[in-house]
Design an enzyme around this catalytic site. Structure first.
Site, PDB file in Angstrom:
ATOM      1  N   ASN A 159       4.443  -3.056  -2.966  1.00  7.45           N
ATOM      2  CA  ASN A 159       3.071  -3.289  -2.521  1.00  7.45           C
ATOM      3  C   ASN A 159       2.842  -2.491  -1.250  1.00  7.45           C
ATOM      4  O   ASN A 159       3.145  -2.934  -0.139  1.00  7.45           O
ATOM      5  CB  ASN A 159       2.831  -4.781  -2.292  1.00  7.45           C
ATOM      6  CG  ASN A 159       2.849  -5.569  -3.585  1.00  7.45           C
ATOM      7  OD1 ASN A 159       1.905  -5.522  -4.360  1.00  7.45           O
ATOM      8  ND2 ASN A 159       3.948  -6.287  -3.816  1.00  7.45           N
ATOM      9  N   GLU A 160       2.332  -1.290  -1.420  1.00  2.00           N
ATOM     10  CA  GLU A 160       2.148  -0.352  -0.327  1.00  2.00           C
ATOM     11  C   GLU A 160       0.904  -0.712   0.497  1.00  2.00           C
ATOM     12  O   GLU A 160       0.103  -1.562   0.092  1.00  2.00           O
ATOM     13  CB  GLU A 160       2.000   1.059  -0.892  1.00  2.00           C
ATOM     14  CG  GLU A 160       3.220   1.558  -1.666  1.00  2.00           C
ATOM     15  CD  GLU A 160       4.342   2.050  -0.757  1.00  2.00           C
ATOM     16  OE1 GLU A 160       4.400   1.645   0.423  1.00  2.00           O
ATOM     17  OE2 GLU A 160       5.184   2.831  -1.241  1.00  2.00           O
TER      18      GLU A 160
END
Length: 260
Positions: A159-160
């Site tokens: 989850n950037e």
């Protein structure tokens, strides 16, 4: 003799150990206690697992417990956080290969109970596959415990920055910092996949217990941001401040920038 400093900050339990070895043993013991209690109750223990260097000593200790203390994984269901996309499961960089090498090949887990995102799923089928992954987790009553590391961008799973708090399992584009950090494993950044399938922040949030681990001074700055900065999409790990049942397990190096 190990020493540990336990405190609570913004509702998050922070446990700081002398070194990553002692910290890893403590995390492994929590997992073992969960497995045993679920087994005694005739239930499955549903674990969310992570890859990378951070959890390796945790897995080593679980293997030791299996071989020396008869810890059984027969009642364990596992869901891995993520996998590169595209990625063949037989490739040395795959998270299938990682999990087999560092845990699954050394314990009595039932292979049908192991779930790792499929890096070979056809692109047209990815959305439906990700939805089914979510549904499968739900079908087991959700994750009892989720292990996390933390990347330099503040990502948990893949989850950037830009990920939303309600995001679910999906295909994502990898940040260039993340790809650069993986370059050594792929013989150069040109060979690092540009995408991955990852559980979402919202998926992680539903776990009954979340343990985020970080080792060394190289992680101190992002650990400080994750725990003490305002919640922001630019540092997805800050979302953990909102969740129940979160414990940060750190060695002294990773805790050096905390104001605790």
């Amino acid at each position: 003799m190990k020493t540990v400093n336990n405190t609570t900050y913004k509702g998050t339990t922070v446990s700081v150990y002398d070194n990553k070895h002692e910290a890893s043993i403590a995390v492994a013991q929590q997992i073992a206690d969960l497995i045993k209690s679920k087994n005694e109750a005739g239930e499955k223990a549903v674990l969310g697992l992570a890859t990378g260097a951070t959890p390796i000593e945790v897995y080593n200790e679980l293997i030791r417990m299996h071989k020396e203390e008869e810890l059984s994984f027969q009642n364990v269901i596992t869901f891995n956080l993520d996998e590169y996309y595209p990625m063949e499961p037989t490739a040395k960089q795959s998270y299938v290969a990682f999990m087999n090498e560092h845990l699954f090949d050394h314990v009595d887990v039932v292979k049908e109970h192991v779930n790792i995102p499929d890096g070979e799923i056809a692109s047209d089928d990815v959305a439906a596959y990700c939805e089914a992954y979510e549904q499968k987790i739900t079908s087991y009553g959700g994750l009892d415990l989720q292990l996390l590391g933390i990347g330099r961008t503040g990502h948990v799973g893949f989850n950037e920055p830009g990920s939303t708090v309600d995001s679910l399992t999906r295909l994502v584009e990898l940040n260039e910092v993340t790809r650069a950090d993986a370059a050594a494993n792929f013989d150069g950044i040109a060979h690092v996949p540009t995408h991955a399938i990852t559980m979402g922040v919202g998926t992680i949030a539903k776990a009954k217990k979340i343990i985020l681990m970080a080792w060394g001074e190289g992680k101190a700055e992002i650990v400080q941001k994750a725990l003490e900065s305002e919640i922001t999409t630019e540092v997805p790990a800050t979302y953990l401040q909102e969740f129940d049942g979160v414990e940060m397990v750190l060695d002294k190096g990773a805790a050096t920038k905390l104001s605790l």
